[in-house]
Design an enzyme around this catalytic site. Structure first.
Site, PDB file in Angstrom:
ATOM      1  CE  LYS A  67      -3.178  -2.352   3.122  1.00 55.75           C
ATOM      2  NZ  LYS A  67      -3.703  -2.324   4.501  1.00 55.75           N
ATOM      3  N   GLY A  68       2.079   1.135   0.459  1.00 60.59           N
ATOM      4  CA  GLY A  68       2.916   2.296   0.773  1.00 60.59           C
ATOM      5  C   GLY A  68       3.082   3.340  -0.313  1.00 60.59           C
ATOM      6  CD  GLU A 115       8.444  -0.672  -3.009  1.00 68.90           C
ATOM      7  OE1 GLU A 115       7.695   0.046  -2.324  1.00 68.90           O
ATOM      8  OE2 GLU A 115       8.717  -1.837  -2.710  1.00 68.90           O
ATOM      9  CG  ASP A 116       6.702   2.669   0.347  1.00 68.18           C
ATOM     10  OD1 ASP A 116       7.379   1.776  -0.216  1.00 68.18           O
ATOM     11  OD2 ASP A 116       6.001   2.430   1.349  1.00 68.18           O
ATOM     12  CG  ASP A 140      14.907  -1.680   4.797  1.00 73.91           C
ATOM     13  OD1 ASP A 140      16.087  -1.333   4.920  1.00 73.91           O
ATOM     14  OD2 ASP A 140      14.257  -2.168   5.744  1.00 73.91           O
ATOM     15  CE  LYS A 178      14.939   1.672   5.889  1.00 78.88           C
ATOM     16  NZ  LYS A 178      13.902   1.645   6.942  1.00 78.88           N
ATOM     17  CG  PHE A 228      10.344   2.106  10.529  1.00 78.89           C
ATOM     18  CD1 PHE A 228      10.628   0.924   9.841  1.00 78.89           C
ATOM     19  CD2 PHE A 228       9.035   2.553  10.553  1.00 78.89           C
ATOM     20  CE1 PHE A 228       9.623   0.206   9.205  1.00 78.89           C
ATOM     21  CE2 PHE A 228       8.023   1.847   9.927  1.00 78.89           C
ATOM     22  CZ  PHE A 228       8.321   0.668   9.255  1.00 78.89           C
ATOM     23  CG  ASP A 274       2.434   0.606   7.271  1.00 75.37           C
ATOM     24  OD1 ASP A 274       3.321   0.449   6.398  1.00 75.37           O
ATOM     25  OD2 ASP A 274       1.983  -0.335   7.942  1.00 75.37           O
ATOM     26  NE  ARG A 297      -0.899   1.872   5.006  1.00 81.11           N
ATOM     27  CZ  ARG A 297       0.133   1.121   4.640  1.00 81.11           C
ATOM     28  NH1 ARG A 297       1.128   1.650   3.963  1.00 81.11           N
ATOM     29  NH2 ARG A 297       0.185  -0.155   4.949  1.00 81.11           N
TER      30      ARG A 297
END
Ligand code: IMP
Ligand code: MG
Length: 172
Positions: free
Chosen positions: A40-41, A96-97, A100, A128, A149, A156, A162
């Site tokens: 969902k990000g 993508e948000d 990682d 990141k 984070f 989220d 969010r």
């Protein structure tokens, strides 16, 4: 209570998004671009990104669930929503948000390549890098960060935060 430390303000996000949209619009001019947002990000970033593009695109989504403990990806990934659009011969840009470990992206790229797209590239708002475990190439990264984070602007922690319009470091 965890602390929310501001990382990116609205205007900075807006500038980064407009800037990456200019690059994408120029790089994909005259091509057939399909944006694949990772739910969902990425829903807010994708929504803002498309409004800054000056080329026509198609939009689709996938949803990748990773089963890990807490905030780190296990690499054990399952798609709970697959693509609907036929991407054969098309240029695909995964949106993508945040990247990682890179494990989700590696899995998604392998999945998308099975449909014989012309190209598959990656655009992320945040890259990141501290915990990167995979050699995945991020073609468009709006901002690189070392660690921490992040929440807000679609991202989220346990489904919370969010809706925040700016990006924060969630410090425990
Ligand atoms: P990766 O597989 O470890 O690269 O993780 C990718 C996914 O984990 C991202 O698409 C996010 O949905 C989530 N994620 C990773 N880091 C963060 C973070 O700092 N905040 C919120 N979500 C994150
Ligand atoms: Mg994501």
């Amino acid at each position: 209570m965890p602390e929310l430390i501001p990382v990116l303000k609205r205007e900075e996000i807006e500038e980064l998004t407009a800037s990456v949209a200019r690059k994408i619009s120029s790089d994909y001019k005259g091509r057939h671009l399909v944006l694949v947002g990772v739910l969902k990000g990425a829903f807010i970033f994708l929504a803002d990104l498309v409004r800054h593009l000056t080329i026509p695109v198609k939009v689709d989504f996938v949803r990748a669930a990773s089963y890990g403990s807490g905030s780190i990806s296990s690499g054990d990934i399952e798609l709970t929503k697959e693509i609907d659009i036929d991407i054969e011969g098309q240029d695909v840009l995964v949106v993508e948000d945040i990247v990682d470990s890179g494990l989700t992206l590696t899995y998604l790229i392998d999945y998308l390549k099975k449909f014989n797209p012309e190209t598959v590239r990656v655009c992320t708002l945040l890259d990141k890098y501290e915990r990167r475990q995979s050699r995945v190439k991020v073609d468009y990264a709006c901002r690189t960060i070392e660690k921490g984070f992040m929440v807000g602007y679609g991202m989220d922690y346990d489904e919370a935060y969010r809706e925040l319009p700016e990006i924060y470091h969630l410090k425990f």
